[in-house]
Design an enzyme around this catalytic site. Structure first.
Site, short mmCIF file in Angstrom:
data_model
loop_
_atom_site.label_atom_id
_atom_site.label_comp_id
_atom_site.label_asym_id
_atom_site.label_seq_id
_atom_site.Cartn_x
_atom_site.Cartn_y
_atom_site.Cartn_z
N ILE A 27 0.85 -1.20 0.00
CA ILE A 27 0.00 0.00 0.00
C ILE A 27 0.89 1.25 0.00
O ILE A 27 0.66 2.20 -0.76
CB ILE A 27 -0.93 0.00 1.23
CG1 ILE A 27 -1.96 -1.13 1.11
CG2 ILE A 27 -1.62 1.35 1.41
CD1 ILE A 27 -2.78 -1.38 2.37
N LYS A 113 -3.84 5.81 28.66
CA LYS A 113 -3.67 5.06 29.92
C LYS A 113 -3.08 5.98 30.98
O LYS A 113 -2.50 7.02 30.65
CB LYS A 113 -2.72 3.89 29.67
CG LYS A 113 -3.35 2.77 28.88
CD LYS A 113 -2.56 1.50 29.08
CE LYS A 113 -3.34 0.30 28.58
NZ LYS A 113 -2.68 -0.96 28.89
N HIS A 121 -5.52 0.71 19.29
CA HIS A 121 -5.34 -0.75 19.20
C HIS A 121 -6.53 -1.40 18.50
O HIS A 121 -7.68 -1.07 18.80
CB HIS A 121 -5.24 -1.37 20.60
CG HIS A 121 -3.94 -1.11 21.29
ND1 HIS A 121 -3.50 -1.83 22.36
CD2 HIS A 121 -2.96 -0.21 21.05
CE1 HIS A 121 -2.31 -1.39 22.75
NE2 HIS A 121 -1.97 -0.39 21.97
N GLU A 140 -2.98 -8.33 16.71
CA GLU A 140 -3.15 -7.01 17.32
C GLU A 140 -2.43 -5.97 16.46
O GLU A 140 -1.25 -6.12 16.16
CB GLU A 140 -2.58 -6.96 18.74
CG GLU A 140 -2.89 -5.61 19.39
CD GLU A 140 -2.17 -5.39 20.72
OE1 GLU A 140 -2.85 -5.41 21.75
OE2 GLU A 140 -0.94 -5.21 20.71
N ASN A 149 5.23 6.68 19.38
CA ASN A 149 6.07 5.48 19.35
C ASN A 149 7.38 5.71 20.11
O ASN A 149 7.83 4.84 20.86
CB ASN A 149 6.36 5.10 17.89
CG ASN A 149 6.97 3.73 17.78
OD1 ASN A 149 6.47 2.76 18.35
ND2 ASN A 149 8.08 3.62 17.08
P1 0O2 Z 1 4.84 -6.13 24.07
O1 0O2 Z 1 6.21 -6.54 24.45
O2 0O2 Z 1 4.81 -4.82 23.35
O3 0O2 Z 1 4.08 -7.18 23.37
P2 0O2 Z 1 -1.81 -5.41 29.46
O4 0O2 Z 1 -2.77 -6.07 30.39
O5 0O2 Z 1 -1.87 -3.89 29.51
O6 0O2 Z 1 -0.40 -5.93 29.59
P3 0O2 Z 1 -3.55 -6.21 27.29
O7 0O2 Z 1 -4.68 -6.22 28.26
O8 0O2 Z 1 -3.32 -7.44 26.49
O9 0O2 Z 1 -2.18 -5.81 28.00
O10 0O2 Z 1 -3.85 -5.11 26.25
P4 0O2 Z 1 -3.33 -3.66 26.13
O11 0O2 Z 1 -3.42 -2.89 27.41
O12 0O2 Z 1 -4.08 -3.13 24.96
O13 0O2 Z 1 -1.75 -3.80 25.80
C1 0O2 Z 1 -1.27 -4.53 24.73
C2 0O2 Z 1 0.04 -3.95 24.26
O14 0O2 Z 1 -0.06 -2.52 24.15
C3 0O2 Z 1 1.22 -4.15 25.22
O15 0O2 Z 1 1.76 -5.41 25.01
C4 0O2 Z 1 2.14 -3.02 24.75
O16 0O2 Z 1 2.76 -3.33 23.54
C5 0O2 Z 1 1.16 -1.90 24.50
N1 0O2 Z 1 0.94 -1.15 25.75
C6 0O2 Z 1 -0.18 -1.11 26.50
N2 0O2 Z 1 -0.03 -0.30 27.55
C7 0O2 Z 1 1.20 0.24 27.45
C8 0O2 Z 1 1.93 1.17 28.26
O17 0O2 Z 1 1.46 1.70 29.28
N3 0O2 Z 1 3.19 1.48 27.84
C9 0O2 Z 1 3.76 0.93 26.73
N4 0O2 Z 1 4.99 1.28 26.39
N5 0O2 Z 1 3.09 0.03 25.95
C10 0O2 Z 1 1.84 -0.32 26.31
P5 0O2 Z 1 2.74 -6.09 26.05
O18 0O2 Z 1 2.47 -7.54 26.08
O19 0O2 Z 1 2.66 -5.36 27.36
O20 0O2 Z 1 4.17 -5.81 25.49
#
Ligand code: 0O2
Length: 270
Positions: A27, A113, A121, A140, A149
């Site tokens: 794209i 957050k 997301h 995701e 980012n």
């Molecule tokens: P990685 O290493 O990036 O895969 P959670 O309960 O918050 O851990 P959930 O409920 O599955 O996660 O969903 P959510 O909150 O949408 O978060 C999914 C991903 O969003 C996270 O994956 C991060 O990549 C990103 N993310 C969410 N909240 C934050 C935050 O406060 N700070 C940062 N830097 N990234 C965030 P993982 O598995 O945590 O990590």
């Protein structure tokens, strides 16, 4: 679960990530080829490492045999945009796609957050066909600006360093930095049209120059050397003047010259 099983289980996730990244890159190329501003700046993809999957399963109390049903970010795509407005364009484009079914969406831009994290997301269901089976994989997709980012990558590594227990002085500074990111994004949005115009005209110029150089290279094969050299000199002159309209006209002129030589060549072959 055996390591060998993990490999088998993660294989369709890898395929899903590779396919989606390839499609998004295509794209981006289509926009670039047309010299049109692309709402996507970059795309990255990854399959979560086994240790991160296990850590998330532990944190969420998910039994190992339910991991694939209950952990939705094993396959992850990150789309980076320049401006917040572009994020919502990308979201709409994903919602309309026939190869992805949106399962859930969370707008952490409208509702950041507590940490200050901002991003959009989406979890989409995406079908892949491996050698033996068809799999429907949850993927995701995180969509964020370059500035969001920058913040998220740094905050993520800090959280990792302190095992999710950030010292409060650091946490406060990161929250303050997230406010600066919000300000920066708003500032950039307010001059978006000017930035987009500058980038579009830069790309258009690059495309025209590419076409002109291609035509000159092709003319080398069919036209007399002196004529090609003269056209080349003319190109350098126009290029140095920096007038886009003249460059555009010159590109049309070269197309015409190439057509004439092509017809001459056809005529001499019959
Ligand atoms: P990685 O290493 O990036 O895969 P959670 O309960 O918050 O851990 P959930 O409920 O599955 O996660 O969903 P959510 O909150 O949408 O978060 C999914 C991903 O969003 C996270 O994956 C991060 O990549 C990103 N993310 C969410 N909240 C934050 C935050 O406060 N700070 C940062 N830097 N990234 C965030 P993982 O598995 O945590 O990590």
């Amino acid at each position: 679960m055996e390591i060998q099983n993990w490999k088998e289980i993660l294989s369709p996730y890898e395929l899903a990530v590779d396919e989606i990244v390839l499609k998004v890159r295509h794209i981006m190329k289509e926009y670039a080829d047309q010299g049109v501003y692309c709402p996507i700046e970059n795309v990255l993809g990854r399959v979560k490492s086994i240790s991160s999957i296990l850590a998330k399963a532990k944190k969420k109390n998910v039994p190992i045999e339910e991991i694939t049903e209950r952990i939705e970010d094993i396959a992850g795509i990150r789309i980076i945009c320049q401006f917040v407005e572009d994020i919502y364009k990308v979201v709409k484009a994903i919602q309309k796609r026939s190869d992805m079914k949106v399962q859930s969406e969370i707008d952490y831009i409208a509702n950041p957050k507590d940490s200050g994290y901002r991003s959009y997301h989406m979890v989409v269901l995406y079908q892949v066909q491996t050698a033996f089976e068809t799999h429907t994989i949850p993927v995701e997709i995180q969509i964020r600006t370059l500035a969001m980012n920058f913040w998220a990558v740094i905050e993520h590594s800090m959280k990792y360093k302190y095992d999710h227990n950030l010292p409060s002085r650091l946490s406060m500074r990161l929250t303050a930095a997230s406010e600066a990111v919000l300000k920066l994004d708003n500032e950039m949005s307010s001059i978006r049209s000017e930035i987009v115009e500058a980038q579009t005209s830069f790309r258009e110029k690059a495309n025209i120059v590419h076409d002109i150089l291609n035509s000159i290279r092709n003319l080398h094969k069919v036209a007399p050397q002196e004529e090609v050299m003269a056209l080349q000199d003319q190109f350098f002159q126009i290029y140095n003047q920096g007038d886009m309209e003249q460059l555009r006209q010159f590109s049309f002129h070269l197309d015409h010259v190439a057509q004439v030589y092509l017809m001459k060549q056809k005529g001499s072959q019959t």
